[in-house]
Enzyme design. Structure first.
Site, PDB file in Angstrom:
ATOM      1  N   GLY A 193      -9.738   5.138  -8.342  1.00 51.57           N
ATOM      2  CA  GLY A 193      -8.596   5.582  -7.549  1.00 51.57           C
ATOM      3  C   GLY A 193      -7.348   5.572  -8.410  1.00 51.57           C
TER       4      GLY A 193
ATOM      5  N   GLY B 219      -4.025   6.522  -6.714  1.00 51.38           N
ATOM      6  CA  GLY B 219      -2.866   6.766  -5.855  1.00 51.38           C
ATOM      7  C   GLY B 219      -1.847   5.644  -6.004  1.00 51.38           C
TER       8      GLY B 219
ATOM      9  CD1 TRP C 114      -4.012  -0.556  -2.108  1.00 50.16           C
ATOM     10  CD2 TRP C 114      -2.176  -1.466  -2.979  1.00 50.16           C
ATOM     11  NE1 TRP C 114      -4.147  -1.927  -2.041  1.00 50.16           N
ATOM     12  CE2 TRP C 114      -3.031  -2.515  -2.576  1.00 50.16           C
ATOM     13  CE3 TRP C 114      -0.954  -1.799  -3.572  1.00 50.16           C
ATOM     14  CZ2 TRP C 114      -2.716  -3.864  -2.724  1.00 50.16           C
ATOM     15  CZ3 TRP C 114      -0.630  -3.147  -3.736  1.00 50.16           C
ATOM     16  CH2 TRP C 114      -1.492  -4.156  -3.317  1.00 50.16           C
TER      17      TRP C 114
ATOM     18  CG  PHE D  27     -10.997  11.518  -0.790  1.00 48.46           C
ATOM     19  CD1 PHE D  27     -11.251  12.768  -0.230  1.00 48.46           C
ATOM     20  CD2 PHE D  27      -9.672  11.137  -0.976  1.00 48.46           C
ATOM     21  CE1 PHE D  27     -10.212  13.616   0.135  1.00 48.46           C
ATOM     22  CE2 PHE D  27      -8.630  11.985  -0.622  1.00 48.46           C
ATOM     23  CZ  PHE D  27      -8.901  13.223  -0.066  1.00 48.46           C
TER      24      PHE D  27
ATOM     25  CE  LYS E  23      -4.410  -2.515   3.781  1.00 48.25           C
ATOM     26  NZ  LYS E  23      -2.969  -2.753   3.759  1.00 48.25           N
TER      27      LYS E  23
ATOM     28  CB  ALA F 113       1.912   1.001  -3.214  1.00 38.66           C
TER      29      ALA F 113
ATOM     30  CE  LYS G 223      -2.343  -1.245   7.389  1.00 34.34           C
ATOM     31  NZ  LYS G 223      -1.537  -0.226   6.738  1.00 34.34           N
TER      32      LYS G 223
ATOM     33  CG  ASN H 124      -0.379   5.519   8.365  1.00 31.94           C
ATOM     34  OD1 ASN H 124      -0.960   6.592   8.482  1.00 31.94           O
ATOM     35  ND2 ASN H 124      -0.821   4.545   7.598  1.00 31.94           N
TER      36      ASN H 124
ATOM     37  CD  GLN I  37      -6.450   6.340   4.090  1.00 33.37           C
ATOM     38  OE1 GLN I  37      -7.367   5.626   3.725  1.00 33.37           O
ATOM     39  NE2 GLN I  37      -6.500   7.660   3.990  1.00 33.37           N
TER      40      GLN I  37
HETATM   41  N1  LIG Z   1       0.014   2.995  -0.658  1.00 36.41           N
HETATM   42  C1  LIG Z   1       0.070   1.774  -0.164  1.00 36.41           C
HETATM   43  O1  LIG Z   1       1.135   1.189  -0.027  1.00 36.41           O
HETATM   44  C2  LIG Z   1      -1.206   1.080   0.221  1.00 36.41           C
HETATM   45  C3  LIG Z   1      -1.189  -0.290   0.347  1.00 36.41           C
HETATM   46  C4  LIG Z   1      -2.347  -0.952   0.711  1.00 36.41           C
HETATM   47  C5  LIG Z   1      -3.496  -0.246   0.928  1.00 36.41           C
HETATM   48  N2  LIG Z   1      -3.503   1.087   0.784  1.00 36.41           N
HETATM   49  C6  LIG Z   1      -4.782   1.789   1.016  1.00 36.41           C
HETATM   50  O2  LIG Z   1      -5.350   2.107  -0.252  1.00 36.41           O
HETATM   51  C7  LIG Z   1      -6.079   3.322  -0.185  1.00 36.41           C
HETATM   52  C8  LIG Z   1      -5.598   4.246  -1.282  1.00 36.41           C
HETATM   53  O3  LIG Z   1      -4.234   4.426  -1.148  1.00 36.41           O
HETATM   54  P1  LIG Z   1      -3.331   4.909  -2.372  1.00 36.41           P
HETATM   55  O4  LIG Z   1      -1.938   4.631  -1.953  1.00 36.41           O
HETATM   56  O5  LIG Z   1      -3.792   4.328  -3.632  1.00 36.41           O
HETATM   57  O6  LIG Z   1      -3.630   6.463  -2.441  1.00 36.41           O
HETATM   58  P2  LIG Z   1      -2.693   7.637  -1.986  1.00 36.41           P
HETATM   59  O7  LIG Z   1      -2.477   7.571  -0.540  1.00 36.41           O
HETATM   60  O8  LIG Z   1      -1.496   7.633  -2.852  1.00 36.41           O
HETATM   61  O9  LIG Z   1      -3.630   8.905  -2.217  1.00 36.41           O
HETATM   62  C9  LIG Z   1      -3.584   9.723  -3.307  1.00 36.41           C
HETATM   63  C10 LIG Z   1      -4.807   9.566  -4.142  1.00 36.41           C
HETATM   64  O10 LIG Z   1      -5.904  10.264  -3.563  1.00 36.41           O
HETATM   65  C11 LIG Z   1      -6.497  11.046  -4.588  1.00 36.41           C
HETATM   66  N3  LIG Z   1      -7.254  12.163  -4.062  1.00 36.41           N
HETATM   67  C12 LIG Z   1      -6.784  13.307  -3.523  1.00 36.41           C
HETATM   68  N4  LIG Z   1      -7.820  14.110  -3.221  1.00 36.41           N
HETATM   69  C13 LIG Z   1      -8.934  13.455  -3.563  1.00 36.41           C
HETATM   70  C14 LIG Z   1     -10.316  13.749  -3.510  1.00 36.41           C
HETATM   71  N5  LIG Z   1     -10.741  14.885  -2.997  1.00 36.41           N
HETATM   72  N6  LIG Z   1     -11.181  12.830  -3.957  1.00 36.41           N
HETATM   73  C15 LIG Z   1     -10.762  11.674  -4.447  1.00 36.41           C
HETATM   74  N7  LIG Z   1      -9.471  11.324  -4.540  1.00 36.41           N
HETATM   75  C16 LIG Z   1      -8.566  12.215  -4.102  1.00 36.41           C
HETATM   76  C17 LIG Z   1      -5.323  11.475  -5.419  1.00 36.41           C
HETATM   77  O11 LIG Z   1      -5.731  11.951  -6.682  1.00 36.41           O
HETATM   78  C18 LIG Z   1      -4.581  10.169  -5.508  1.00 36.41           C
HETATM   79  O12 LIG Z   1      -5.125   9.368  -6.500  1.00 36.41           O
HETATM   80  C19 LIG Z   1      -5.866   3.835   1.226  1.00 36.41           C
HETATM   81  O13 LIG Z   1      -6.962   3.486   2.023  1.00 36.41           O
HETATM   82  C20 LIG Z   1      -4.643   3.100   1.724  1.00 36.41           C
HETATM   83  O14 LIG Z   1      -4.644   2.890   3.118  1.00 36.41           O
HETATM   84  C21 LIG Z   1      -2.390   1.773   0.415  1.00 36.41           C
HETATM   85  O1  LIG Z   2       1.996   3.189   3.881  1.00 32.72           O
HETATM   86  P1  LIG Z   2       0.837   2.957   4.800  1.00 32.72           P
HETATM   87  O2  LIG Z   2       1.197   3.180   6.226  1.00 32.72           O
HETATM   88  O3  LIG Z   2      -0.380   3.720   4.357  1.00 32.72           O
HETATM   89  O4  LIG Z   2       0.498   1.413   4.684  1.00 32.72           O
HETATM   90  C1  LIG Z   2       0.402   0.889   3.431  1.00 32.72           C
HETATM   91  C2  LIG Z   2      -0.277  -0.442   3.433  1.00 32.72           C
HETATM   92  O5  LIG Z   2      -1.475  -0.397   4.109  1.00 32.72           O
HETATM   93  C3  LIG Z   2       0.599  -1.547   3.911  1.00 32.72           C
HETATM   94  O6  LIG Z   2      -0.049  -2.767   3.781  1.00 32.72           O
END
Ligand SMILES: NC(=O)c1ccc[n+]([C@@H]2O[C@H](COP(=O)([O-])OP(=O)(O)OC[C@H]3O[C@@H](n4cnc5c(N)ncnc54)[C@H](O)[C@@H]3O)[C@@H](O)[C@H]2O)c1
Ligand SMILES: O=P(O)(O)OC[C@H](O)CO
Length: 701
Positions: free
Chosen positions: A340, A342, A344, A432, A457, A490, A541, A606, A640
């Protein structure tokens, strides 16, 4: 501390199995995917030959000689001379020892399930019998006996027995001896650190010594080796009328003096535990025999010459070392891959990279310094993202302005990025994850003993019911999977703002390992034995955060928002319990529970997108969709909550639970335009209202 009763030898003599019966390849070799080393295999074949059984093999002859050599060495050490090379032994008569391990031996060491250490002059700088004799003031008698043994006038066993009888000590003497010679003062430098590093990797450590159990147990306890892992001889005591020990009467040395004492101990260990690969470390012939003495003995022998160098032993070893630093430096280092890239994923890989960079400064580091990050290449990115990350150490799309660290290496090939990984971190948007896992499973590249952790998540809905992402990883890839969940926005953590999370584990050792990787001064980790609870909290959540955002879009005040959050938490708990009754109540008070709910409902994506959507809908914009807002507001990041709302609703609908979850149901109905957005604040009614005829809007994916 002292064992009561007569002489007890803990090692029954096991019948030796013929080589053919032990024909299964040693699993260590299986684990590294190669046949057993020709060197080791050849040795074992020789030993299993009838010639060996008739005590005619060159090895056994040298084994008999070594008894004399050992006696000389023991004697020399006891009288305090500590020659580097014992009398009668010389490098001139032996080929040089293998000071660099072959690739095969290094693999065996790095894949060891168990390491057995000799005690005298391997773990301790002394030999306990000699030290005891000195303590009791009978060095001279002991020396005379050993000289007689060395001249062949009496046999070694008899010499030991007499020496022991001469000691004539009481239980109180032993206690005094142990007090005056505490374990910490007797250890070979580096051995404690090495044992701790092995244990941290889940390698079981044993002590196998021809010495006294009573002497070895305090050493074992100091090194946190359980008493059940100590194989030694036991003193035999004269008992009083009450059965209390009063005086040492002897020691059953007969079995200890046998040439197969240590290999029998290892056979016994193998019968009890499913170890593939056992290594013996020691300085003497009896330690070499732990490997050579039986087809089921040790898989490799590492000769330690840091206290006493014995050319006759060292030259037959698989690896000869003079310092434990050499073993420490060669310990297995886990390779970490992040799946991954993105917001986070980049924040998390940055923390992990900081930990591996720091750890790799230590000789016994558990982790390889570099961390691989699989980067999904978005077709629309202006520059080559992989090249950009590797040159500038920044993900300009998903985490701009943050230095990821030079040791984070981007790779666009999923299979290549994961094939060597020991530790896999999954953090892609949940929609994904199934595709990613399927791809990895089809390529069959994931290491059998790799461990995973999911930061994603979300869940997957199948006809049979919900499947959490960690379950899916375990199911599809066949590996252990923990989860990291918490109030983790993040960007805030990337700026190193104080934050916390839980790591929920199915296997505590995995939890501890992941904690070492993720824990940072600004990021506290709590361990929790509730994977389903933590993961469902992190997932559900997101629905509540969508509801909280809708409330913000409607201009709700604090009371209304608090009501949404409270009801949301209550429905999260109810859903968790319905799906998995073992979910713990205290999980909801952890960072993954109420804290994540608050953080997401105030600061998450969200919430942000749902606020805009609700505001526009409430103002009469019928066209606005989550999909377009996700694209316009999040520059590639993924929502999500909307998708999760659909997934959860499918389960609620299938099980007839919709009215039991009025807030979840109302949020989903609002998303799909079945009830107006302002009905959020009347969710108890809205969940029961007849729906409008509007077509359900597709959720962003
Ligand atoms: N962003 C936050 O603050 C945060 C915090 C905690 C948990 N999370 C959870 O972590 C997970 C990932 O979140 P994130 O913030 O790293 O990602 P993100 O929401 O920033 O998503 C973008 C990512 O998805 C990838 N992507 C797009 N299309 C794709 C495909 N077809 N196949 C595979 N990858 C693809 C992109 O290249 C990029 O790496 C989620 O489940 C999110 O709920 C996020
Ligand atoms: O930005 P959200 O709503 O995807 O939430 C990010 C994380 O899950 C927070 O813990």
């Amino acid at each position: 501390m002292l064992l009561k009763g007569g002489s007890v030898n803990p090692l029954p003599c096991a019948p030796q199995r013929p080589r053919a019966a032990a024909a299964q390849p040693r699993a260590a070799c299986r684990a590294v995917g190669r046949p057993q080393a020709p060197l080791l295999g050849a040795r074992k074949q020789l030993l299993s030959s009838p010639c060996f059984a008739k005590e005619q093999s060159p090895l056994l002859r040298s084994g008999q000689q070594h008894a004399r050599g050992d006696a000389l060495v023991a004697h020399a050490a006891e009288v305090g001379q500590r020659p580097t090379i014992p009398a009668g032994d010389s490098w001139a008569n032996h080929p040089p020892p293998p000071t660099t391990p072959s690739e095969q031996v290094l693999d065996l060491w790095q894949q060891a399930d168990a390491v057995c250490f000799d005690v005298d002059r391997t773990v301790t700088t002394d030999a306990s019998v000699g030290l005891l004799a000195k303590f009791m003031g009978i060095e001279h008698e002991a020396q005379t006996l050993m000289e007689q043994a060395n001249r062949g006038e009496i046999n070694l066993t008899k010499a030991f027995e007499e020496r022991l009888a001469n000691l004539n000590f009481s239980p109180a003497d032993i206690d005094r001896f142990l007090e005056q010679h505490p374990p910490a003062t007797r250890l070979v430098p580096g051995v404690q650190e090495l044992i701790a590093a092995l244990k941290a990797r889940g390698v079981e450590v044993f002590l196998i010594s021809g010495g006294f159990r009573e002497m070895a147990l305090p050493i074992a306890s100091h090194l946190q080796i359980p008493a059940k892992n100590v194989f030694c001889n036991t003193m035999s005591w004269q008992l009083d009328d009450n059965g209390e020990p009063i005086r040492l009467q002897g020691l059953d040395m007969t079995r200890a003096a046998e040439s197969h004492f240590k290999s029998r101990a290892i056979e016994r260990i193998r019968r009890k535990y499913p170890y593939n690969n056992i290594i013996m470390v020691g300085d003497g012939f009896s330690d070499l025999e732990a490997m050579q003495g039986s087809p089921d003995g040790a898989d490799a022998f590492i000769c330690f010459g840091g206290v006493m160098e014995r050319p006759a032993v060292a030259s037959q070893a698989d690896w000869f070392i003079r310092s434990y630093d050499e073993l420490m430096k060669s310990l297995k280092r886990y390779k970490v891959t992040m799946v991954g890239s993105g917001a986070w994923a980049c924040t998390a890989v940055r923390m992990v990279g900081q930990s591996t960079a720091e750890a790799s400064q230590q000789p016994g580091s558990m982790f390889d310094k570099n961390v691989t990050m699989w980067v999904h290449e978005d077709k629309n990115s202006e520059r080559n993202l992989i090249q950009y990350i590797n040159e500038n150490h920044e993900n300009y799309i998903y985490l701009p302005g943050i230095d990821l660290g030079e040791n984070v290496i981007a790779d666009n090939d999923l299979i290549r990025a994961c094939k060597d990984a020991d530790l896999l971190i999954f953090c892609a948007p949940h929609q994904f994850m199934h595709g990613i896992c399927k791809q990895l499973a089809a390529a069959r590249v994931i290491k059998r003993d790799a461990k995973a952790i999911s930061l994603t998540k979300g869940m997957r809905v199948r006809a049979e019911g919900p499947q959490m992402i960690s379950q899916m990883i375990t199911r599809v890839l066949g590996i252990d999977c923990s989860v990291l969940m918490g109030a983790n926005i993040a960007g805030d953590i990337a700026r190193e703002e104080l934050s916390e999370a839980v790591i929920a584990y199915a296997n505590r050792e995995s939890g501890l390992l992941w904690q070492q990787l993720f824990q940072r001064p600004y990021f506290a980790i709590n361990l929790l034995a509730d994977v389903p609870g933590a993961e469902m909290c992190g997932t559900l959540k997101n629905i509540v955060a969508v509801g909280a955002g809708m409330g913000d879009g409607l201009g709700c005040g604090s009371n209304s928002k608090a009501s949404i959050l409270r009801q949301g938490l209550s429905e999260m708990r109810k859903f968790c319990k319905f799906i998995s009754p073992t979910v713990r109540d205290d999980t909801f008070f952890e960072s993954c529970g109420v804290a994540d709910l608050i953080a997401s409902s105030y600061g998450g994506r969200n919430r942000k997108v749902a606020e805009e959507w609700a505001r526009r809908r409430n103002e009469g914009d019928e066209v606005v969709t989550f999909e377009t807002l996700e694209r316009d507001m999040l520059s590639g990041q993924k929502l999500q909550g909307v998708l999760t709302s659909d997934e959860v609703q499918e389960i609620l609908h299938a099980r007839g639970w919709e009215l039991e979850f009025p807030l979840f149901t109302t949020i989903n109905r609002i998303i799909h335009g079945e009830v107006p957005v302002n009905m959020l604040l009347r969710y108890r009614e809205a969940c029961k209202m007849p729906g409008s005829k509007k077509k359900r809007q597709a959720s962003p994916a």
